[in-house]
Design an enzyme around this catalytic site. Structure first.
Site, PDB file in Angstrom:
ATOM      1  N   GLU A  82       0.799  -1.332   0.009  1.00 41.28           N
ATOM      2  CA  GLU A  82       0.066   0.117  -0.086  1.00 41.28           C
ATOM      3  C   GLU A  82       0.884   1.316   0.047  1.00 41.28           C
ATOM      4  O   GLU A  82       1.985   1.276   0.831  1.00 41.28           O
ATOM      5  CB  GLU A  82      -0.696   0.111   1.098  1.00 41.28           C
ATOM      6  N   LYS A 116     -10.075   0.037  -2.272  1.00 38.54           N
ATOM      7  CA  LYS A 116     -10.120  -0.306  -0.553  1.00 38.54           C
ATOM      8  C   LYS A 116     -11.669  -0.039   0.162  1.00 38.54           C
ATOM      9  O   LYS A 116     -11.987   0.824  -0.163  1.00 38.54           O
ATOM     10  CB  LYS A 116      -9.069   0.462   0.233  1.00 38.54           C
ATOM     11  N   CYS A 170      -4.628  -3.714   3.185  1.00 36.75           N
ATOM     12  CA  CYS A 170      -4.274  -3.149   4.603  1.00 36.75           C
ATOM     13  C   CYS A 170      -5.602  -3.526   5.447  1.00 36.75           C
ATOM     14  O   CYS A 170      -5.686  -4.569   6.073  1.00 36.75           O
ATOM     15  CB  CYS A 170      -3.929  -1.859   4.697  1.00 36.75           C
TER      16      CYS A 170
END
Length: 324
Positions: free
Chosen positions: A83, A155, A196
């Site tokens: 990321e 995301k 993440c």
């Protein structure tokens, strides 16, 4: 999907000047303590990357280029980058100044890098132009060895957390969440694309495995040091075990600025939950770790404990709470 390349499965460790670590690494339900099935021939070699991005776009690109060339020289078909691989600013709002569409000039450089090295790139979190001037998407982009974008995932779960003895991070102030779950085929198998903080939401990985057929779960990250020390490896191993999938988690590492530090420890885990490769040194551990991804072994694990056959659709069950 792309053709699968098979090679012998074995474990090798090596060290290079850039501190690269390299490792290659019948349907009966039995007790969970049983020994894992034997390894079979490897499908393809993958590399997981670790870096320390800053607000210097050019320096970040040079680091990614070094990692891509290292992956290519070690015979890897794909490199996984973390990321924020392209940019980490002094504050969250800084990324708005560099956000651009996926057909823009910055992404074009990474697409050319994939083509030049002949290595697929998993670009773990790119500042894609968002729905308005105040928000971007945190987008995981998969680029093939011809330089074409094969898939992108925005995301879903944004990190809005005040960490005790750590930073206050409010991702939603400058980012918008995605609204689609994405899996994509690659030379090493079908990839479940996440980013993440998604790691803390196991239902996402369950859908990627059971509904979308993913073999490898991707978790490119910039984990904070406090949460990484407490939860990083145990959560990743849990996702591998519960989905019976490989997990590949590229990582940011070390101090990015006065206000931000990442945990590092980029890692590859097999479907039995065993760590195959890991970068241990977040302070100086800019480099890659490699492992063979063996889909035959993955199928052995899934056959020996057939979770997919035993799984019940709990959302259809009646739920009750007996209050005291």
């Amino acid at each position: 999907g792309a053709p699968l390349l098979r090679s012998g499965a074995r474990l090798v460790r090596a060290r290079a000047s850039t501190r690269l670590l390299s490792s290659r690494t019948r349907t009966v339900t039995r007790a969970a303590a049983m020994e894992p099935p034997p390894k079979r021939a490897g499908v393809s070699k993958a590399a997981v990357g670790q870096m320390r991005a800053t607000n210097d776009l050019e320096a970040n690109f040079e680091t990614c280029s070094t990692l891509a060339r290292a992956a290519a020289s070690q015979g890897c078909s794909i490199l996984f980058l973390p990321e924020c691989f392209a940019y980490i600013g002094m504050a969250g709002i800084d990324a708005l100044a560099v956000m651009e569409p996926l057909d823009g000039p910055l992404m074009a450089r990474y697409r050319q890098l994939a083509k030049d090295t002949g290595v697929w790139l998993s670009l773990g979190g790119f500042p894609e132009t968002g729905p308005d001037a105040d928000h971007r998407y945190n987008t995981h982009v998969l680029v093939d060895s011809d330089g074409d974008v094969r898939a992108s995932y925005r995301k879903i779960h944004l990190f809005d957390v005040d960490i005790p003895n750590g930073p206050v991070l409010m991702e939603s102030k400058t980012a918008s969440p995605g609204d689609a779950i994405v899996a994509a085929d690659s030379p090493i198998g079908r990839l479940g694309m996440t980013v993440c903080y998604d790691l803390r939401f196991p239902e996402l990985y369950s859908r990627l495995r059971h509904e979308m057929g993913a073999h490898i779960m991707l978790v490119p990250s910039a984990f904070t040091k406090p949460t990484g020390e407490a939860h990083w490896e145990v959560l990743l191993r849990a996702r591998a075990i519960e989905t019976q999938s490989y997990v590949i988690a590229a990582a940011q590492a070390g101090v990015h600025s006065e206000k931000r530090e990442s945990y590092g420890h980029a890692i590859i885990i097999d479907p039995w939950g065993k760590v195959l490769a890991k970068l241990e040194d977040p302070d100086n551990g800019i480099g890659i770790a490699t492992a063979d991804i063996d889909l035959g072994y993955l199928e052995d694990v899934r056959e020996r404990i057939p979770v997919d056959e035993h799984r019940r659709k709990l959302e259809t069950f009646k739920a009750t709470v007996e209050k005291g």
